[in-house]
Design an enzyme around this catalytic site. Structure first.
Site, mmCIF file in Angstrom:
data_model
loop_
_atom_site.group_PDB
_atom_site.id
_atom_site.type_symbol
_atom_site.label_atom_id
_atom_site.label_comp_id
_atom_site.label_asym_id
_atom_site.label_seq_id
_atom_site.Cartn_x
_atom_site.Cartn_y
_atom_site.Cartn_z
ATOM 1 C CG HIS A 224 51.423 32.645 45.100
ATOM 2 N ND1 HIS A 224 50.069 32.592 45.164
ATOM 3 C CD2 HIS A 224 51.749 32.046 43.912
ATOM 4 C CE1 HIS A 224 49.575 32.002 44.078
ATOM 5 N NE2 HIS A 224 50.590 31.647 43.300
ATOM 6 C CG HIS A 264 43.527 38.069 46.750
ATOM 7 N ND1 HIS A 264 43.314 38.250 45.405
ATOM 8 C CD2 HIS A 264 43.852 36.767 46.920
ATOM 9 C CE1 HIS A 264 43.486 37.096 44.790
ATOM 10 N NE2 HIS A 264 43.822 36.175 45.678
ATOM 11 C CG ASP A 315 47.375 31.097 51.533
ATOM 12 O OD1 ASP A 315 47.083 29.968 51.111
ATOM 13 O OD2 ASP A 315 48.083 31.902 50.899
HETATM 14 C C1 LIG Z 1 47.019 31.990 47.553
HETATM 15 C C2 LIG Z 1 47.505 33.360 47.627
HETATM 16 O O1 LIG Z 1 48.491 33.674 47.005
HETATM 17 S S1 LIG Z 1 46.621 34.496 48.469
HETATM 18 C C3 LIG Z 1 47.823 35.695 49.049
HETATM 19 C C4 LIG Z 1 48.703 35.051 50.095
HETATM 20 N N1 LIG Z 1 49.671 36.039 50.644
HETATM 21 C C5 LIG Z 1 49.524 36.599 51.850
HETATM 22 O O2 LIG Z 1 48.575 36.333 52.577
HETATM 23 C C6 LIG Z 1 50.636 37.516 52.293
HETATM 24 C C7 LIG Z 1 50.086 38.803 52.909
HETATM 25 N N2 LIG Z 1 49.425 39.607 51.879
HETATM 26 C C8 LIG Z 1 50.160 40.423 51.068
HETATM 27 O O3 LIG Z 1 51.383 40.552 51.190
HETATM 28 C C9 LIG Z 1 49.420 41.194 49.980
HETATM 29 O O4 LIG Z 1 48.108 41.472 50.383
HETATM 30 C C10 LIG Z 1 49.393 40.455 48.620
HETATM 31 C C11 LIG Z 1 50.821 40.144 48.185
HETATM 32 C C12 LIG Z 1 48.611 39.169 48.730
HETATM 33 C C13 LIG Z 1 48.705 41.347 47.569
HETATM 34 O O5 LIG Z 1 49.564 42.346 47.313
HETATM 35 P P1 LIG Z 1 49.297 43.646 46.385
HETATM 36 O O6 LIG Z 1 48.056 43.553 45.642
HETATM 37 O O7 LIG Z 1 50.536 43.840 45.608
HETATM 38 O O8 LIG Z 1 49.149 44.759 47.462
HETATM 39 P P2 LIG Z 1 50.344 45.574 48.116
HETATM 40 O O9 LIG Z 1 51.452 44.668 48.528
HETATM 41 O O10 LIG Z 1 50.688 46.681 47.171
HETATM 42 O O11 LIG Z 1 49.631 46.138 49.407
HETATM 43 C C14 LIG Z 1 48.758 47.270 49.383
HETATM 44 C C15 LIG Z 1 48.752 47.897 50.766
HETATM 45 O O12 LIG Z 1 48.126 47.026 51.703
HETATM 46 C C16 LIG Z 1 49.042 46.646 52.731
HETATM 47 N N3 LIG Z 1 48.887 45.227 52.956
HETATM 48 C C17 LIG Z 1 48.545 44.302 52.035
HETATM 49 N N4 LIG Z 1 48.472 43.114 52.612
HETATM 50 C C18 LIG Z 1 48.777 43.293 53.916
HETATM 51 C C19 LIG Z 1 48.872 42.413 55.006
HETATM 52 N N5 LIG Z 1 48.643 41.111 54.860
HETATM 53 N N6 LIG Z 1 49.196 42.912 56.208
HETATM 54 C C20 LIG Z 1 49.436 44.227 56.359
HETATM 55 N N7 LIG Z 1 49.355 45.108 55.344
HETATM 56 C C21 LIG Z 1 49.040 44.631 54.143
HETATM 57 C C22 LIG Z 1 50.420 46.958 52.177
HETATM 58 O O13 LIG Z 1 51.359 47.203 53.170
HETATM 59 C C23 LIG Z 1 50.147 48.141 51.324
HETATM 60 O O14 LIG Z 1 50.055 49.285 52.152
HETATM 61 P P3 LIG Z 1 50.737 50.661 51.741
HETATM 62 O O15 LIG Z 1 50.076 51.050 50.449
HETATM 63 O O16 LIG Z 1 50.451 51.553 52.895
HETATM 64 O O17 LIG Z 1 52.182 50.341 51.563
HETATM 65 O O1 LIG Z 2 44.981 34.748 42.764
HETATM 66 C C1 LIG Z 2 45.992 35.056 43.405
HETATM 67 O O2 LIG Z 2 46.743 36.013 43.108
HETATM 68 C C2 LIG Z 2 46.388 34.295 44.603
HETATM 69 C C3 LIG Z 2 45.382 33.268 45.008
HETATM 70 O O3 LIG Z 2 44.453 33.548 45.721
HETATM 71 C C4 LIG Z 2 45.522 31.920 44.484
HETATM 72 O O4 LIG Z 2 46.451 31.661 43.704
HETATM 73 O O5 LIG Z 2 44.694 31.055 44.829
#
Ligand SMILES: CC(=O)SCCNC(=O)CCNC(=O)[C@H](O)C(C)(C)COP(=O)(O)OP(=O)(O)OC[C@H]1O[C@@H](n2cnc3c(N)ncnc32)[C@H](O)[C@@H]1OP(=O)(O)O
Ligand SMILES: O=C([O-])CC(=O)C(=O)O
Length: 378
Positions: A224, A264, A315
């Protein structure tokens, strides 16, 4: 009762909200009907707070009154500052120090004993918490650097005052405007994990001083808000190698790592906030005559999009923006708190207005029949 399992609550509707709407396929974000691009370019963070908390944009008179009342709440009591000083001296992590400091604010809040659902008291508490977070964070940063704490000024905007307290000098207009825009962009985002956390806590009729530290904890994680710090650390890691950005990302993925700042739960396309921050990151690079961070970022973006179909989230470009503003990397996530607290408070107010305890279920997969054996006989 449905037995369908929705891991991560993906796609589950749990509340009605009039605060923000995300169209994940179009890459559109609105706060109370206003496009994020319009707010980012035209409104200050204080105007957005008013919009989120009061339901409409303020007129000049409402704005002045709101701004002045909030600015008058910036001072933080000595007890909290003593705690922050101690935490900084103990090398406590910035997010943990902020979480603890915010929690302690309740001891000094004149409305602490009010009914947790009292809207007027919550607006006052919310104003105080929001106004004091920058003071706590700047004090923490200065103490750990062995510098004198800088008292807040009431004549500066929320954004400019923070940079002033952090650096000990007034920011120029570009820095103040960029920071204010970043605060606007991060203020609310539907039921993201930290906002949902604040709603779960308030749904038990716990108070705002409980839900906000809980939300800070939720935001700190690397999936997050914590990702903004991870992005900059990754870009610096890349810079330390002699690899090209694409080569380096391939290596990162080969190691099974996620690329911070990509993917996302709701957006299937580029996050509109990343678009705006990307432009700002580029402008800062151009002004400094060094587009390295922007160019690294765009190469990575293109590659991840082509290879994995993943687009950058907020981010990704906030990191290089903050870096070029000279902000310490480990306070990027606390800065997210500084903004998102406005959204958390707005959602908590909504939750209290139509409250029902949030209490989902888990599918039990443990054993159902064990014969109990007393401790001495096991
Ligand atoms: C303000 C915020 O909170 S914005 C989000 C900030 N977080 C990040 O940038 C961390 C990196 N991103 C992630 O970990 C994810 O994209 C999340 C947590 C944001 C969203 O997660 P979810 O919707 O649960 O997707 P999930 O984790 O199931 O990923 C789906 C697939 O995409 C892949 N994937 C998702 N994000 C990434 C990434 N950043 N890099 C590489 N692979 C990724 C996963 O490995 C997964 O692949 P698989 O199905 O082959 O295992
Ligand atoms: O909406 C989300 O899951 C994460 C995000 O981009 C935020 O909190 O700004």
């Amino acid at each position: 009762m449905s037995d369908e399992l929705k891991k991560g609550l993906e796609g589950v509707l749990v509340a009605e909200s009039a605060l923000s709407f995300i169209d994940g396929d179009e890459g559109r974000l609105i706060y109370r009907g206003y496009e994020i691009e319009d707010l980012a370019r035209g409104a200050s963070y204080e105007e957005v707070l008013y919009l989120l908390w009061h339901g409409e944009l303020p007129n000049r008179e409402q704005y002045d009154e709101f701004r002045d009342t909030m600015a008058a709440e910036r001072h933080v009591d000595d007890g909290v500052i003593d705690t922050v000083r101690e935490l900084a001296e103990q090398d406590e992590e910035p997010m943990a120090a902020l979480r603890t400091g915010v929690s302690q604010l309740s001891a000094y809040d004149p409305d602490a004993a009010a009914d947790p659902t009292d809207r007027e008291a919550n607006l006052r508490k919310g104003r105080r918490i929001t106004a004091k977070i920058p003071t706590i964070l700047a004090a923490y940063d200065r103490v750990r650097n062995g510098e004198e704490i800088v008292e807040p000024r009431e004549d500066l905007s929320h954004a400019a005052n923070f940079l002033y307290m952090l650096n000990g000098e007034e920011p120029n207009d570009v820095l103040a405007e960029t920071f204010d825009m970043a605060l606007v962009l991060h203020a609310d985002h539907g039921l993201n994990a930290s906002t949902f956390t604040s709603m779960v806590i308030s749904s038990t009729l716990a108070d705002l001083h409980s839900s906000i530290p809980g939300a800070i904890g939720a935001l700190s994680g690397s999936l997050h808000g914590g990702a903004n710090q991870d992005v900059m650390e990754a870009l610096l890691e890349l810079d330390d190698t002699d690899m090209e950005p694409v080569e380096w990302v391939e290596h990162l993925l080969d190691e099974g790592r996620r690329v911070p700042g990509f993917g996302h739960r709701v957006y299937n396309v580029k996050d509109p906030r990343a678009k705006i921050l990307g432009e700002r990151s580029k402008e800062l690079g151009e002004a400094a005559g060094d587009l390295k961070w922007y160019e690294y970022s765009t190469s990575i973006e293109e590659y991840i999009m082509d290879e994995k179909g993943l687009a950058p989230n907020v981010d990704f470009y906030s990191s290089s923006t903050y870096y070029q503003m000279g902000i310490p990397i480990d306070i990027y996530t606390p800065i997210f708190v500084m903004s998102r607290v406005g959204g958390w408070i707005a959602h908590v107010l909504e939750q209290y207005e139509d409250n029902r305890l949030i209490r989902p279920r888990a599918r039990y997969v443990g054993s159902e029949h064990e014969d109990f054996v007393a401790l001495g006989e096991r």
